[in-house]
Design a protein around this motif. Structure first.
Motif, PDB file in Angstrom:
ATOM      1  N   UNK A 190       0.890  -1.609  -0.078  1.00 31.76           N
ATOM      2  CA  UNK A 190      -0.081   0.149  -0.054  1.00 31.76           C
ATOM      3  C   UNK A 190       0.611   1.208   0.095  1.00 31.76           C
ATOM      4  N   UNK A 191       1.955   1.024   0.636  1.00 36.60           N
ATOM      5  CA  UNK A 191       2.485   2.487   1.078  1.00 36.60           C
ATOM      6  C   UNK A 191       3.319   2.455   0.304  1.00 36.60           C
ATOM      7  N   UNK A 192       3.992   1.076  -1.339  1.00 32.01           N
ATOM      8  CA  UNK A 192       4.337   1.866  -1.985  1.00 32.01           C
ATOM      9  C   UNK A 192       3.265   2.578  -3.289  1.00 32.01           C
ATOM     10  N   UNK A 193       1.951   1.796  -3.252  1.00 33.52           N
ATOM     11  CA  UNK A 193       1.398   2.320  -4.505  1.00 33.52           C
ATOM     12  C   UNK A 193       1.039   4.037  -3.824  1.00 33.52           C
ATOM     13  N   UNK A 194       0.734   4.119  -2.868  1.00 29.39           N
ATOM     14  CA  UNK A 194       1.121   5.572  -2.349  1.00 29.39           C
ATOM     15  C   UNK A 194       1.403   6.694  -2.407  1.00 29.39           C
ATOM     16  N   UNK A 195       3.152   5.801  -2.545  1.00 33.14           N
ATOM     17  CA  UNK A 195       4.083   7.115  -2.533  1.00 33.14           C
ATOM     18  C   UNK A 195       3.845   7.339  -5.011  1.00 33.14           C
ATOM     19  N   UNK A 196       4.181   6.311  -5.087  1.00 40.40           N
ATOM     20  CA  UNK A 196       3.043   6.024  -6.718  1.00 40.40           C
ATOM     21  C   UNK A 196       1.939   7.485  -7.104  1.00 40.40           C
ATOM     22  N   UNK A 197       1.183   7.170  -6.335  1.00 38.48           N
ATOM     23  CA  UNK A 197       0.247   7.876  -6.151  1.00 38.48           C
ATOM     24  C   UNK A 197       0.437   9.440  -6.113  1.00 38.48           C
ATOM     25  N   UNK A 198       1.053   9.573  -4.696  1.00 36.39           N
ATOM     26  CA  UNK A 198       1.509  11.072  -4.897  1.00 36.39           C
ATOM     27  C   UNK A 198       2.735  11.868  -5.716  1.00 36.39           C
ATOM     28  N   UNK A 199       3.922  10.998  -6.420  1.00 31.96           N
ATOM     29  CA  UNK A 199       4.323  10.980  -7.631  1.00 31.96           C
ATOM     30  C   UNK A 199       3.617  11.739  -8.843  1.00 31.96           C
ATOM     31  N   UNK A 200       2.602  10.944  -8.775  1.00 28.29           N
ATOM     32  CA  UNK A 200       1.764  11.128 -10.158  1.00 28.29           C
ATOM     33  C   UNK A 200       0.380  12.875  -9.186  1.00 28.29           C
ATOM     34  N   UNK A 201       0.460  13.332  -8.463  1.00 27.61           N
ATOM     35  CA  UNK A 201      -0.043  14.062  -8.424  1.00 27.61           C
ATOM     36  C   UNK A 201       0.696  15.187  -7.977  1.00 27.61           C
TER      37      UNK A 201
ATOM     38  N   UNK B 268      11.914  -1.943   2.317  1.00 30.92           N
ATOM     39  CA  UNK B 268      11.267  -2.659   1.350  1.00 30.92           C
ATOM     40  C   UNK B 268      10.621  -1.058   0.379  1.00 30.92           C
ATOM     41  N   UNK B 269      10.156   0.138   1.482  1.00 31.61           N
ATOM     42  CA  UNK B 269       9.303   0.715   0.279  1.00 31.61           C
ATOM     43  C   UNK B 269      10.777   2.021   0.456  1.00 31.61           C
ATOM     44  N   UNK B 270      12.110   2.452   1.008  1.00 31.35           N
ATOM     45  CA  UNK B 270      12.493   3.326   0.412  1.00 31.35           C
ATOM     46  C   UNK B 270      13.116   3.350  -1.284  1.00 31.35           C
ATOM     47  N   UNK B 271      13.328   1.853  -2.296  1.00 28.61           N
ATOM     48  CA  UNK B 271      13.803   2.474  -3.368  1.00 28.61           C
ATOM     49  C   UNK B 271      12.784   2.852  -4.238  1.00 28.61           C
ATOM     50  N   UNK B 272      11.292   2.640  -4.427  1.00 25.98           N
ATOM     51  CA  UNK B 272      10.383   3.538  -4.417  1.00 25.98           C
ATOM     52  C   UNK B 272      10.304   5.214  -4.631  1.00 25.98           C
ATOM     53  N   UNK B 273      10.562   5.144  -3.184  1.00 27.52           N
ATOM     54  CA  UNK B 273      10.101   6.987  -2.184  1.00 27.52           C
ATOM     55  C   UNK B 273      11.366   7.314  -3.987  1.00 27.52           C
ATOM     56  N   UNK B 274      12.795   7.136  -3.831  1.00 26.56           N
ATOM     57  CA  UNK B 274      13.935   7.584  -4.627  1.00 26.56           C
ATOM     58  C   UNK B 274      13.635   7.181  -5.462  1.00 26.56           C
ATOM     59  N   UNK B 275      12.957   6.281  -6.664  1.00 23.70           N
ATOM     60  CA  UNK B 275      12.693   6.344  -7.238  1.00 23.70           C
ATOM     61  C   UNK B 275      11.598   7.097  -7.824  1.00 23.70           C
ATOM     62  N   UNK B 276      10.263   7.338  -7.718  1.00 22.48           N
ATOM     63  CA  UNK B 276       9.881   8.879  -8.014  1.00 22.48           C
ATOM     64  C   UNK B 276      10.320  10.037  -6.933  1.00 22.48           C
ATOM     65  N   UNK B 277      11.056  10.398  -6.408  1.00 23.55           N
ATOM     66  CA  UNK B 277      10.977  10.912  -5.486  1.00 23.55           C
ATOM     67  C   UNK B 277      10.599  12.126  -4.806  1.00 23.55           C
ATOM     68  N   UNK B 278      10.238  11.074  -3.720  1.00 22.86           N
ATOM     69  CA  UNK B 278       8.892  11.321  -2.668  1.00 22.86           C
ATOM     70  C   UNK B 278       9.410  10.866  -1.286  1.00 22.86           C
ATOM     71  N   UNK B 279       9.043  12.270  -0.390  1.00 19.96           N
ATOM     72  CA  UNK B 279       9.468  11.648   0.433  1.00 19.96           C
ATOM     73  C   UNK B 279       8.424  11.117   2.147  1.00 19.96           C
ATOM     74  N   UNK B 280       9.018  10.392   2.386  1.00 19.18           N
ATOM     75  CA  UNK B 280       8.341   9.252   3.427  1.00 19.18           C
ATOM     76  C   UNK B 280       8.409  10.259   5.417  1.00 19.18           C
TER      77      UNK B 280
ATOM     78  N   UNK C  61      18.263   7.606   6.350  1.00 18.13           N
ATOM     79  CA  UNK C  61      18.114   7.801   5.230  1.00 18.13           C
ATOM     80  C   UNK C  61      17.522   9.533   4.540  1.00 18.13           C
ATOM     81  N   UNK C  62      17.981   9.802   3.817  1.00 15.44           N
ATOM     82  CA  UNK C  62      17.605  11.505   3.523  1.00 15.44           C
ATOM     83  C   UNK C  62      16.099  11.523   3.831  1.00 15.44           C
ATOM     84  N   UNK C  63      15.598  10.314   2.994  1.00 17.73           N
ATOM     85  CA  UNK C  63      14.239  10.348   2.574  1.00 17.73           C
ATOM     86  C   UNK C  63      12.993   9.454   3.798  1.00 17.73           C
TER      87      UNK C  63
END
Length: 276
Positions: free
Chosen positions: A96-107, A139-151, A176-178
């Motif tokens: 869910x968190x991975x998907x949320x990161x991608x949704x935030x990036x899309x927005x 496990x989530x942080x690589x997605x955060x890095x990829x889409x440039x969204x912080x946690x 981790x800076x994210x």
């Protein structure tokens, strides 16, 4: 300093109605709810993203935060958590968190807020819970890095990370800076901290603030601004003195039955105090 209102009070409305009401109440921004019945990431497609962006533009609202804390689409506010003993159930929160990161990036938003691990299981030690939370985020942080969204980890009473000190210790642990902090002033007041001192301790990690009042007994009950014992004006004055330029989002999710009126009344409090 800009003010937003959280959509998590508007669970009896759809996201379009919520955007319109929050804008009409005079806020600069809105905290989007990444959960049903609003914008559950697994339900959001490109068309939905375009519709949300159009609605925000139409009503002159910015996104103050993307709330990826609540997860009633699966079970509740806190479950599944990042520290469930059952790894398959825990994976649901991670995915869910991975998907949320991608949704935030899309927005085109820079961060999401997440729960601080979750409630520590009775049969598990605190050390196990901290390690499991760190492993989940790794496990989530690589997605955060990829889409440039912080946690933005949000300390909360009765969950794994409650205090400013516990947040700093965890941030140092994961290093981790994210990993940032969703600073909820009321939560820290509940656990006995002075919100101004806590903000000063966590300021290097803070891009977004939650605000609500809290009862005099410091129980964790989000209360309309001015109806509790939180030193709200002192806290907002301190943010102003420190030239805080981010969003302060009013979060009053218990007020579902009167959400629109509650948003307007909170804005009246802010206007009367000279904050807007």
């Amino acid at each position: 300093m800009k003010f937003g209102f959280s959509a998590n009070a508007f669970r009896e409305y759809d996201w379009k109605e919520t955007i319109e009401i929050v804008a009409d109440a005079g806020y600069d921004g809105i905290e989007l709810l990444f959960d049903r019945p609003h914008l559950y990431p697994h339900d959001v497609d490109d068309g939905t993203v375009a519709d949300v962006r159009d609605a925000l533009d139409e009503h002159g609202l910015a996104i103050s935060n993307c709330n990826a804390f609540m997860l009633t689409a699966i079970e509740g506010f806190h479950h599944p958590s990042y520290i469930e003993p059952d790894p398959e159930y825990r994976q649901e929160r991670i995915d869910y968190t991975k998907a949320a990161l991608r949704t935030a990036a899309a927005l085109d938003h820079d961060y999401i807020s997440i729960e601080p691990g979750g409630p520590t299981p009775e049969e598990k030690s605190r050390e196990w819970a901290l390690e499991t939370f760190a492993e989940s985020l790794e496990e989530v942080l690589p997605v955060a890095e990829d889409v440039d969204v912080d946690l933005h980890v949000e300390p909360e009473p009765d969950l794994l990370i409650e205090t400013s000190t516990e947040f700093r210790e965890f941030a140092d642990r994961i290093d981790h800076p994210r990993i940032r902090c969703n600073f909820d002033a009321g939560h820290l007041f509940c656990v006995g901290e002075d919100p101004v001192e806590a903000f000063d301790a966590l300021e290097p990690f803070v891009d977004h603030v939650h605000l609500e009042d809290i009862p005099e007994d410091r129980s964790h009950e989000h209360t309309q601004l001015g109806d509790g014992a939180m030193p709200i004006d002192k806290f907002l004055g301190a943010l102003d003195d420190r030239d805080y330029e981010g969003f302060v989002t009013v979060e009053l999710y218990p007020y579902e039955e009167t959400a629109a009126e509650t948003a307007r009344d909170a804005m009246t409090y802010l206007e009367d105090g000279g904050w807007v």
